[in-house]
Design a protein around this motif. Structure first.
Motif, PDB file in Angstrom:
ATOM      1  N   ASN A 105       0.863  -1.166   0.000  1.00  0.00           N
ATOM      2  CA  ASN A 105       0.000   0.000   0.000  1.00  0.00           C
ATOM      3  C   ASN A 105       0.904   1.221   0.000  1.00  0.00           C
ATOM      4  O   ASN A 105       1.495   1.567   1.019  1.00  0.00           O
ATOM      5  CB  ASN A 105      -0.921  -0.008   1.218  1.00  0.00           C
ATOM      6  CG  ASN A 105      -1.920   1.120   1.184  1.00  0.00           C
ATOM      7  OD1 ASN A 105      -1.646   2.193   0.646  1.00  0.00           O
ATOM      8  ND2 ASN A 105      -3.078   0.879   1.757  1.00  0.00           N
ATOM      9  N   THR A 106       1.045   1.859  -1.146  1.00  0.00           N
ATOM     10  CA  THR A 106       1.971   2.990  -1.271  1.00  0.00           C
ATOM     11  C   THR A 106       1.507   4.208  -0.489  1.00  0.00           C
ATOM     12  O   THR A 106       2.320   5.064  -0.147  1.00  0.00           O
ATOM     13  CB  THR A 106       2.165   3.360  -2.751  1.00  0.00           C
ATOM     14  OG1 THR A 106       0.891   3.639  -3.334  1.00  0.00           O
ATOM     15  CG2 THR A 106       2.854   2.240  -3.493  1.00  0.00           C
ATOM     16  N   GLN A 107       0.221   4.290  -0.161  1.00  0.00           N
ATOM     17  CA  GLN A 107      -0.280   5.442   0.604  1.00  0.00           C
ATOM     18  C   GLN A 107       0.048   5.313   2.081  1.00  0.00           C
ATOM     19  O   GLN A 107       0.405   6.278   2.725  1.00  0.00           O
ATOM     20  CB  GLN A 107      -1.781   5.586   0.401  1.00  0.00           C
ATOM     21  CG  GLN A 107      -2.133   5.961  -1.030  1.00  0.00           C
ATOM     22  CD  GLN A 107      -3.631   5.968  -1.261  1.00  0.00           C
ATOM     23  OE1 GLN A 107      -4.385   5.377  -0.521  1.00  0.00           O
ATOM     24  NE2 GLN A 107      -4.041   6.660  -2.313  1.00  0.00           N
ATOM     25  N   SER A 108      -0.064   4.112   2.644  1.00  0.00           N
ATOM     26  CA  SER A 108       0.170   3.956   4.080  1.00  0.00           C
ATOM     27  C   SER A 108       1.549   3.394   4.397  1.00  0.00           C
ATOM     28  O   SER A 108       1.973   3.433   5.542  1.00  0.00           O
ATOM     29  CB  SER A 108      -0.886   3.026   4.683  1.00  0.00           C
ATOM     30  OG  SER A 108      -0.691   1.705   4.187  1.00  0.00           O
ATOM     31  N   GLY A 109       2.218   2.872   3.406  1.00  0.00           N
ATOM     32  CA  GLY A 109       3.527   2.281   3.632  1.00  0.00           C
ATOM     33  C   GLY A 109       3.467   0.890   4.234  1.00  0.00           C
ATOM     34  O   GLY A 109       4.479   0.313   4.594  1.00  0.00           O
ATOM     35  N   ASP A 123       4.761  -2.531   9.267  1.00  0.00           N
ATOM     36  CA  ASP A 123       4.357  -1.149   9.009  1.00  0.00           C
ATOM     37  C   ASP A 123       5.481  -0.199   9.292  1.00  0.00           C
ATOM     38  O   ASP A 123       6.566  -0.521   9.553  1.00  0.00           O
ATOM     39  CB  ASP A 123       3.133  -0.737   9.823  1.00  0.00           C
ATOM     40  CG  ASP A 123       3.174  -1.134  11.292  1.00  0.00           C
ATOM     41  OD1 ASP A 123       2.142  -0.996  11.914  1.00  0.00           O
ATOM     42  OD2 ASP A 123       4.218  -1.574  11.794  1.00  0.00           O
TER      43      ASP A 123
END
Length: 123
Positions: A105-109, A123
């Motif tokens: 997930n490139t938005q949340s890493g 995470d």
């Protein structure tokens, strides 16, 4: 004389087949709720048997249990097939032999990765 305890759902003719072979057995007719629970366990049993010995007969056993579970939940085989085809249209089948290894997930890493036989989340 020896006996074995099974405690599982069986097909309708199994007691007769056992008796015809010269053995005795005891069976109980379960109420709907208990039989539903027994059939869910039977599904896992049949899947395990298929995994151990992959063959057409084991797949047929799985389908027989699935059909009974559909009936018990108030669904017809026609409805099951309709939903199967709808999901196939929306999500595809398994024709391409795809195996999902990782989602990033490139938005949340957050990276959700499959490693060996376990799921690893970082995470």
């Amino acid at each position: 004389m020896s006996s074995e305890y099974f405690g599982k759902a069986v097909r309708d003719k199994i007691p007769d087949i056992i008796r015809d072979s010269g053995s005795e057995c005891s069976v109980e007719v379960l109420n709907e709720l208990l039989f539903y629970v027994a059939m869910k366990k039977k599904l896992q049993e049949e899947v395990d048997e298929y995994k151990k010995t992959p063959c057409l007969e084991e797949l047929a056993d799985i389908m027989e249990v699935v059909y009974k579970l559909c009936e018990m939940e108030g669904f017809s085989i026609k409805e099951l097939e309709r939903v199967r085809l709808k999901k196939r249209e929306e999500r595809g089948g398994f024709d391409r032999s795809l195996y999902l290894k990782e989602i990033v997930n490139t938005q949340s890493g957050i990276c959700r990765c499959e490693r060996s036989d376990f799921i690893y989340e970082s995470d």
